[in-house]
Design a protein around this motif. Structure first.
Motif, PDB file in Angstrom:
ATOM      1  N   ASP A   8     -26.482  16.739  22.068  1.00  0.00           N
ATOM      2  CA  ASP A   8     -25.466  17.589  21.938  1.00  0.00           C
ATOM      3  C   ASP A   8     -25.234  17.736  20.435  1.00  0.00           C
ATOM      4  O   ASP A   8     -24.582  16.941  20.047  1.00  0.00           O
ATOM      5  CB  ASP A   8     -24.154  16.920  22.720  1.00  0.00           C
ATOM      6  CG  ASP A   8     -22.946  17.897  22.617  1.00  0.00           C
ATOM      7  OD1 ASP A   8     -22.676  18.794  21.671  1.00  0.00           O
ATOM      8  OD2 ASP A   8     -22.049  17.463  23.647  1.00  0.00           O
ATOM      9  N   PRO A   9     -25.181  19.299  20.130  1.00  0.00           N
ATOM     10  CA  PRO A   9     -25.165  19.101  18.598  1.00  0.00           C
ATOM     11  C   PRO A   9     -23.732  18.982  18.125  1.00  0.00           C
ATOM     12  O   PRO A   9     -23.509  18.642  16.921  1.00  0.00           O
ATOM     13  CB  PRO A   9     -25.311  20.801  18.431  1.00  0.00           C
ATOM     14  CG  PRO A   9     -26.068  21.171  19.575  1.00  0.00           C
ATOM     15  CD  PRO A   9     -25.748  20.358  20.534  1.00  0.00           C
TER      16      PRO A   9
ATOM     17  N   ASP B 181     -18.752  21.769  10.537  1.00  0.00           N
ATOM     18  CA  ASP B 181     -19.292  22.694   9.684  1.00  0.00           C
ATOM     19  C   ASP B 181     -20.127  23.872  10.439  1.00  0.00           C
ATOM     20  O   ASP B 181     -20.435  23.610  11.473  1.00  0.00           O
ATOM     21  CB  ASP B 181     -20.290  21.961   8.767  1.00  0.00           C
ATOM     22  CG  ASP B 181     -21.528  21.258   9.540  1.00  0.00           C
ATOM     23  OD1 ASP B 181     -22.140  22.012  10.229  1.00  0.00           O
ATOM     24  OD2 ASP B 181     -21.732  20.159   9.480  1.00  0.00           O
ATOM     25  N   LYS B 182     -20.547  24.807   9.668  1.00  0.00           N
ATOM     26  CA  LYS B 182     -20.893  26.189  10.145  1.00  0.00           C
ATOM     27  C   LYS B 182     -22.577  25.755  10.763  1.00  0.00           C
ATOM     28  O   LYS B 182     -22.935  26.520  11.930  1.00  0.00           O
ATOM     29  CB  LYS B 182     -21.122  27.037   9.100  1.00  0.00           C
ATOM     30  CG  LYS B 182     -19.597  27.606   8.809  1.00  0.00           C
ATOM     31  CD  LYS B 182     -20.098  28.898   7.486  1.00  0.00           C
ATOM     32  CE  LYS B 182     -18.545  29.317   7.084  1.00  0.00           C
ATOM     33  NZ  LYS B 182     -18.915  30.326   6.197  1.00  0.00           N
ATOM     34  N   ALA B 183     -23.110  24.753  10.425  1.00  0.00           N
ATOM     35  CA  ALA B 183     -24.454  24.550  10.610  1.00  0.00           C
ATOM     36  C   ALA B 183     -24.503  24.002  12.213  1.00  0.00           C
ATOM     37  O   ALA B 183     -25.106  24.194  13.028  1.00  0.00           O
ATOM     38  CB  ALA B 183     -25.146  23.554  10.046  1.00  0.00           C
TER      39      ALA B 183
ATOM     40  N   MET C  66     -24.873  24.958  18.121  1.00  0.00           N
ATOM     41  CA  MET C  66     -24.294  24.853  19.346  1.00  0.00           C
ATOM     42  C   MET C  66     -24.750  26.271  20.158  1.00  0.00           C
ATOM     43  O   MET C  66     -24.637  26.390  21.210  1.00  0.00           O
ATOM     44  CB  MET C  66     -22.886  24.925  19.393  1.00  0.00           C
ATOM     45  CG  MET C  66     -22.386  23.524  18.795  1.00  0.00           C
ATOM     46  SD  MET C  66     -20.592  23.292  18.389  1.00  0.00           S
ATOM     47  CE  MET C  66     -19.992  23.674  20.338  1.00  0.00           C
ATOM     48  N   MET C  67     -24.612  27.334  19.079  1.00  0.00           N
ATOM     49  CA  MET C  67     -25.070  28.625  19.750  1.00  0.00           C
ATOM     50  C   MET C  67     -26.780  28.949  20.075  1.00  0.00           C
ATOM     51  O   MET C  67     -27.176  29.783  20.642  1.00  0.00           O
ATOM     52  CB  MET C  67     -24.527  29.757  18.570  1.00  0.00           C
ATOM     53  CG  MET C  67     -23.210  29.818  18.494  1.00  0.00           C
ATOM     54  SD  MET C  67     -22.431  30.161  20.128  1.00  0.00           S
ATOM     55  CE  MET C  67     -21.750  28.687  20.786  1.00  0.00           C
TER      56      MET C  67
ATOM     57  N   GLY D 121     -24.199  17.294   3.102  1.00  0.00           N
ATOM     58  CA  GLY D 121     -22.795  17.477   3.772  1.00  0.00           C
ATOM     59  C   GLY D 121     -22.917  17.948   5.409  1.00  0.00           C
ATOM     60  O   GLY D 121     -22.185  18.244   5.990  1.00  0.00           O
ATOM     61  N   GLN D 122     -24.392  17.782   5.789  1.00  0.00           N
ATOM     62  CA  GLN D 122     -24.668  17.852   6.830  1.00  0.00           C
ATOM     63  C   GLN D 122     -25.312  16.730   7.795  1.00  0.00           C
ATOM     64  O   GLN D 122     -26.467  17.005   8.175  1.00  0.00           O
ATOM     65  CB  GLN D 122     -25.418  19.232   7.217  1.00  0.00           C
ATOM     66  CG  GLN D 122     -24.814  20.591   6.612  1.00  0.00           C
ATOM     67  CD  GLN D 122     -25.611  21.781   6.999  1.00  0.00           C
ATOM     68  OE1 GLN D 122     -26.725  21.654   7.396  1.00  0.00           O
ATOM     69  NE2 GLN D 122     -25.173  22.916   6.328  1.00  0.00           N
ATOM     70  N   LEU D 123     -24.684  15.681   7.859  1.00  0.00           N
ATOM     71  CA  LEU D 123     -25.113  14.416   8.461  1.00  0.00           C
ATOM     72  C   LEU D 123     -25.391  14.607  10.169  1.00  0.00           C
ATOM     73  O   LEU D 123     -24.287  15.234  10.564  1.00  0.00           O
ATOM     74  CB  LEU D 123     -24.448  13.133   7.968  1.00  0.00           C
ATOM     75  CG  LEU D 123     -24.288  12.769   6.537  1.00  0.00           C
ATOM     76  CD1 LEU D 123     -23.576  11.434   6.374  1.00  0.00           C
ATOM     77  CD2 LEU D 123     -25.555  12.601   6.045  1.00  0.00           C
TER      78      LEU D 123
END
Length: 207
Positions: free
Chosen positions: A12-13, A28-30, A35-36, A151-153
């Motif tokens: 699950d993102p 965060d945007k990632a 999710m999309m 910043g995207q752990l």
């Protein structure tokens, strides 16, 4: 409610972007991009996913022959696939190792993680793309692990497992519900305040 696990059993993102898997909004945007995303595993990938290991953080100079040499110590290998850039041919620093037997892949998963190969410490895990339902790769904002600097752990994997959520009810006295605890605490506070007021009144009477 399902039993808590430090490792995701379904990808699950939104949860992967949360240190304890409890986020309700993407941070965060990632995560939002993941999710999309509508991702399907590469049909061109062959072999048994349950006998395949994902090997990452390779030295850029590490070759297929070197990986064959290192991982054959854990059992008979069916195939080694070092992923390369389709334009430059340079290593992307990760590979897949497929074994012939389950006991071999389990042994390598246990003993090869953090092994030094060509002065680089390896990260080894079971293949996720074809075995973890809902998997979204890193390039689409998903994945697992990562570096703090990015910043995207992403959590819920071997590298960065979920931390157990704090359960506030565990802080309550045993054999009391939250409602009873709050109510009794309130009564005790009111009784203490009342007694203090009476004592304060006595001092005013006598002095």
């Amino acid at each position: 409610m399902s039993e808590w696990s430090p490792v995701a059993t379904v990808y699950d993102p939104l949860k992967a972007g949360s240190i304890d898997g409890t986020d309700l909004e993407p941070h965060d945007k990632a995560v939002w991009r993941a999710m999309m995303a509508r991702y399907k595993p590469n049909k061109g990938v062959t072999g048994d996913p349950h006998l395949t290991l994902f090997v990452a953080r390779l030295n850029p100079q590490t070759s297929e022959d070197k990986l064959q040499e290192v991982f054959s110590k854990f059992g008979d290998i069916r195939r080694v696939r070092l992923v390369r850039d389709i334009v430059t041919g340079f290593s992307k620093r990760y590979a897949f190792v497929e074994y012939k037997e389950e006991r071999s892949v389990k042994r390598a998963w246990k003993d090869a993680n953090k092994l030094l190969v060509d002065q680089y410490e390896l990260f080894v895990d079971f293949e996720q793309e074809r075995t973890l339902q809902g998997w979204i790769p890193r390039r689409l904002g998903g994945g697992q692990g990562g570096k703090k600097e990015s910043g995207q752990l992403r959590f819920g994997g071997r590298d960065r497992p979920f931390r157990k959520p704090i359960n506030l009810t565990s802080m309550m006295p045993q054999n009391r519900s939250a409602e009873r605890w709050d109510a009794s605490s309130g009564r005790e506070d009111r009784q203490r305040d009342h007694e203090q007021d009476r004592e304060h009144g006595r001092w005013h009477v006598f002095f």
